[in-house]
Design an enzyme around this catalytic site. Structure first.
Site, PDB file in Angstrom:
ATOM      1  N   TRP A 357      17.212 -15.018   9.880  1.00 26.83           N
ATOM      2  CA  TRP A 357      17.060 -14.607   7.596  1.00 26.83           C
ATOM      3  C   TRP A 357      16.763 -13.587   8.069  1.00 26.83           C
ATOM      4  O   TRP A 357      16.547 -13.430   6.654  1.00 26.83           O
ATOM      5  CB  TRP A 357      16.384 -16.389   7.914  1.00 26.83           C
ATOM      6  CG  TRP A 357      15.196 -16.508   7.667  1.00 26.83           C
ATOM      7  CD1 TRP A 357      13.942 -16.534   9.182  1.00 26.83           C
ATOM      8  CD2 TRP A 357      14.080 -16.148   7.333  1.00 26.83           C
ATOM      9  NE1 TRP A 357      13.091 -16.754   9.052  1.00 26.83           N
ATOM     10  CE2 TRP A 357      12.564 -16.038   7.788  1.00 26.83           C
ATOM     11  CE3 TRP A 357      14.012 -15.760   5.792  1.00 26.83           C
ATOM     12  CZ2 TRP A 357      11.516 -16.161   7.686  1.00 26.83           C
ATOM     13  CZ3 TRP A 357      12.862 -15.324   5.330  1.00 26.83           C
ATOM     14  CH2 TRP A 357      11.634 -16.145   6.021  1.00 26.83           C
ATOM     15  N   GLU A 488       5.063 -20.417  11.137  1.00 28.07           N
ATOM     16  CA  GLU A 488       5.799 -21.656  12.028  1.00 28.07           C
ATOM     17  C   GLU A 488       4.127 -21.737  12.497  1.00 28.07           C
ATOM     18  O   GLU A 488       4.197 -22.299  13.509  1.00 28.07           O
ATOM     19  CB  GLU A 488       6.245 -20.811  13.024  1.00 28.07           C
ATOM     20  CG  GLU A 488       7.432 -20.261  12.841  1.00 28.07           C
ATOM     21  CD  GLU A 488       8.194 -19.034  13.205  1.00 28.07           C
ATOM     22  OE1 GLU A 488       9.981 -19.257  12.958  1.00 28.07           O
ATOM     23  OE2 GLU A 488       8.264 -18.439  13.856  1.00 28.07           O
ATOM     24  N   LYS A 601       0.659 -18.078   9.650  1.00 27.17           N
ATOM     25  CA  LYS A 601       1.486 -16.740  10.473  1.00 27.17           C
ATOM     26  C   LYS A 601       1.633 -16.246   9.947  1.00 27.17           C
ATOM     27  O   LYS A 601       1.897 -14.471  10.538  1.00 27.17           O
ATOM     28  CB  LYS A 601       2.433 -17.351  11.513  1.00 27.17           C
ATOM     29  CG  LYS A 601       3.225 -16.250  12.428  1.00 27.17           C
ATOM     30  CD  LYS A 601       4.672 -16.939  13.084  1.00 27.17           C
ATOM     31  CE  LYS A 601       4.987 -16.389  14.024  1.00 27.17           C
ATOM     32  NZ  LYS A 601       6.170 -16.985  14.731  1.00 27.17           N
ATOM     33  N   GLN A 602       2.362 -16.377   8.950  1.00 26.23           N
ATOM     34  CA  GLN A 602       3.416 -15.242   8.063  1.00 26.23           C
ATOM     35  C   GLN A 602       3.145 -15.495   6.638  1.00 26.23           C
ATOM     36  O   GLN A 602       2.796 -16.946   6.296  1.00 26.23           O
ATOM     37  CB  GLN A 602       4.105 -14.867   7.834  1.00 26.23           C
ATOM     38  CG  GLN A 602       5.601 -15.873   8.077  1.00 26.23           C
ATOM     39  CD  GLN A 602       6.313 -15.683   9.085  1.00 26.23           C
ATOM     40  OE1 GLN A 602       7.318 -15.774  10.437  1.00 26.23           O
ATOM     41  NE2 GLN A 602       7.668 -15.257   8.406  1.00 26.23           N
TER      42      GLN A 602
END
Length: 774
Positions: A357, A488, A601-602
């Site tokens: 993506w 994630e 994580k992000q």
């Protein structure tokens, strides 16, 4: 973080040979042309730490998925772009001593990636165990003009001896991917040929049946004069070479020119591939190295004219953004709609080289603004051509009525990711495909794409969301259970805010798109309804009910959106509280510990706010940024850029600059200790976003370019170019003013600091910044 590469605005320079970092440097020094790519490996034999890598776009293998158990709907394989035949090899032997930089003394070593002109060069003096000193200079490139070809100039000069030097240029197809499951080899030999100074080898992939023919031709000069030579052909399994023994005198330069091609069955008939390789080799050899290099330099000059970003006063920042733009242009050209962008591009094997993506969420805006419109259109067409596979993917999971779930990872439209929590749960990728259609049409005004292709994709994705939610009697709202958001470091959560918001937005946009296509082309709309059995009234009613009744987790006390509904059950900590030496977390903590932590994580909630910024007021954006950013470890390469863009919007200049530098120099400084297996190509588009959408404040609203730029305090100036609907604009920002130059033959109106500015054809407008604006 490693900082051994010299700062330079146009060059990536390694001075002195850093053996322990060699695989990192190989990644950084990679070359490509959209059709093929090559890591920055040495031409001569090297017994030290190295990852040999040569990759052909679109050629892949369905490697076995490596798991200890199985689930219904689980993908059968993990697709990998293959490590193809090594075409750069030139072994050198000096009277039975092999030139090997791992075993000899190395002096005056210098390896340089020239980003302005698109080539890699290297120079060094090797001191052999016998005491012989050999000066070597090399230069090579993957041609973006002849995009199936590469060329090498390899120069040898004995400094303190006369000797016979044996040169063996070769093509080696006996290679494998380092990350192949069960140590499988992926290639079978079809045929090989050798001739005077030439060699060809054709390989075929197992299972997928792709053919690739690699060919080479060698010419030699001494003292600037082309010489004849005796060539001993060598043929082994998956290997062809020519061995030449040359009389070399002290101080005399001997130059080996090696021309090579890589042809694939994506573009050539396998029955005639060797013959086509012969023709290609003859054509580029006639052109010659100098002419090919001149073409390369001109082609790169043309690219830089339209997509360069210049930063004055900060060499590290300047080098970082040019490196990102350079690698993006090497990876994808948009010439072939069958191709896409892998997270590592042509620089390594991790992630299999497949499509994620990342393309739609991060890369599309870069190509929209810097390339011809057909480039971004081809990225969308890639997904349209895979729609039937996406419907099949959803069907395997139990969805009905033409619902589509686009894969998290793919080469041909099938899901091939090998982790269940990603394959089954990280469904937000579906929304990124829908958002890309919106983003493209908003930017280009190409509503015909919506009529021809876009609406069909939107309806299929919306059908998925309509079935993926379920009605909660307890909440009296729709919920989304068992998902993984962009973060994630949380798996199998309920009501991830970003996923719920993206699903609702997609449904709303699809309803709008249905109305728009009916206005634009009612006959085409009716034909589509009949073909995909779209029940307009019923499906739109369902979509609207979900839109009006979706549950979004929210904390009233903090007034922030919750990443998922039980997020506040975690022990909330900041990144500063992580013990020293325990980052990156994924290299130090167990997965169990990571999943139970609050660390992100992000960008997750902030990813949604970045996409849909206009839906929220500034105070809402600030509260969510202040809550989530201190818990974010940025261990995804896609994270810093989103934070940089939002920080710029909020006036947090120091944070925006910190995050920009982290994304732009992620690989150059090896922030996350993972550059050795390839550069983070798709996140490089995020570096461009941090500059243009962050510092430049560029948005598209109401068919108009909107700019709210500023120049970071430690920069003298910032300048970037954008294409918009047939115009090419350059925006230059200093600490005191903004200049917008229009290179097109038509007037352009922009909104600059909320004031309409008209820029006449082929002219510029200068606006002084006021204290209020700054």
């Amino acid at each position: 973080m490693k900082q051994y590469l010299k700062h330079d605005p146009w060059l990536i320079v390694e001075e002195d040979f850093h053996r322990n970092y060699n695989e990192i440097t190989e990644s950084v020094m990679s070359l490509g042309n959209g059709r093929m790519g090559q890591r920055g490996n040495f031409e001569e034999h090297f017994s030290g730490k190295t990852l040999q890598g040569n990759y052909i776009a679109g050629v892949y293998y369905p490697d076995k998925t490596r798991v200890g158990w199985w689930k219904n709907g689980y993908p059968d394989y993990f697709a990998k772009v293959l490590n193809a035949a090594n075409w750069i090899g030139i072994d050198i032997t000096i009277e039975y001593e092999t030139l090997d930089l791992n075993t000899c003394e190395v002096r005056d070593f210098r390896r340089v990636l020239n980003m302005r002109e698109g080539y890699l060069e290297r120079s060094f003096v090797a001191v052999l165990k016998s005491g012989k000193e050999l000066q070597v200079n090399t230069k090579r490139f993957c041609s973006i003009v002849d995009d199936e070809a590469g060329a090498i100039r390899y120069s040898l000069t004995p400094l303190n001896f006369d000797a016979k030097i044996t040169v063996e240029p070769y093509i080696d197809g006996n290679i494998r991917n380092r990350d192949s499951n069960y140590d499988e080899t992926f290639w079978d030999e079809v045929r090989k040929e050798t001739a005077y100074g030439e060699g060809y080898i054709e390989l075929r992939t197992r299972k997928t049946g792709f053919h690739v023919c690699s060919g080479m031709c060698v010419e030699i000069e001494q003292d600037g004069v082309r010489i004849d030579f005796q060539s001993q052909p060598i043929r082994r399994e998956k290997y062809v070479a020519n061995r030449m023994t040359l009389d070399c005198q002290q101080g005399q330069e001997t130059v080996i020119y090696k021309y090579a091609v890589n042809l694939s069955s994506l573009n050539h008939d396998p029955d005639f591939m060797v013959g086509e390789a012969h023709k290609s080799i003859q054509r580029i050899t006639r052109k010659g190295f100098d002419r090919m290099l001149l073409d390369q330099q001109q082609a790169w000059a043309d690219k830089w004219k339209t997509n360069d970003i210049t930063i004055e006063g900060d060499a590290a920042a300047q080098q970082g953004i040019r490196f990102c733009i350079f690698q993006l242009n090497q990876t994808y050209t948009g010439e072939d709609e069958r191709l896409n962008i892998g997270p590592k591009g042509f620089t390594g094997e991790k992630y299999g080289g497949s499509t994620y993506w990342d393309t739609e969420a991060y890369c599309l805006p870069f190509y929209l603004s810097t390339a011809d419109q057909k480039v971004s259109r081809n990225l969308l067409r890639y997904r349209y051509k895979h729609l039937e596979k996406a419907i099949e993917n959803a069907r395997k999971l139990g969805f009905k009525a033409g619902a589509a779930l686009y894969p998290m990872v793919t080469m041909n439209g099938e899901e091939c990711h090998n982790e269940w929590e990603i394959t089954f749960e990280e469904i937000h990728r579906n929304g990124a495909i829908a958002y890309a259609i919106y983003d493209y049409i908003r930017y280009t005004g190409d509503e015909n794409y919506l009529v021809e292709y876009g609406l069909e994709v939107l309806i299929a994705i919306s059908r998925f969301w309509s079935q993926r939610v379920n009605w909660s009697e307890a909440k009296q709202q729709y919920v989304m259970l068992g998902v993984t958001g962009p973060n994630e470091y949380e798996n199998n959560v309920n009501n991830n805010w970003y996923t719920n918001y993206l699903a609702t937005w997609t449904l709303r946009y699809t309803v709008e798109a249905v109305g728009r296509v009916k206005e634009l082309n009612h006959d085409k709309f009716n034909e589509l309804c009949d073909r995909i059995h779209f029940r307009e009234e019923k499906e739109i009613a369902t979509a609207r009910h979900i839109i009006d009744h979706m549950y979004f987790p929210y904390d009233e006390t903090r007034q922030v959106f919750l990443q998922q509904e039980s997020f506040l059950d975690k022990e909330l900590m900041t990144v500063n509280e992580i013990p020293k030496g325990q980052r990156p977390l994924n290299q130090h903590w167990s997965w169990d510990r990571i999943l139970r932590s609050c660390f992100i994580k992000q960008a997750d909630v902030l990813q949604g706010i970045y996409f849909f910024e206009d839906d929220f007021d500034e105070n809402t954006i600030r509260r969510n940024f202040d809550f989530y950013e201190p818990m974010t470890v940025h261990e995804s390469s896609l994270s810093p850029c989103v934070h940089s863009v939002l920080a710029s919007k909020l006036g947090m200049k120091d944070k925006a600059y910190e995050m920009y530098l982290r994304t732009a120099r992620l690989d150059l400084d090896d922030y996350n200790n993972d550059t050795e297996d390839g550069c983070h190509i798709t996140s490089m588009a995020g570096s461009w976003l941090a500059v243009v959408k962050g510092f430049g404040g560029m948005r598209i609203r109401n068919d108009q370019v909107v700019l709210n730029p500023y120049c970071p305090d430690n920069w003298e100036s910032l300048a970037f170019k954008i294409r918009f609907r047939g115009a090419l604009l350059e925006v230059k920002v200093t600490q005191t003013d903004v200049t917008v130059q229009n290179f097109s033959g038509k007037p352009v109106e922009i909104l600059l600091f909320n004031e309409t500015v008209s820029v006449a054809p082929n002219s510029k407008s200068r606006i002084e910044k006021t204290a209020e604006v700054d």
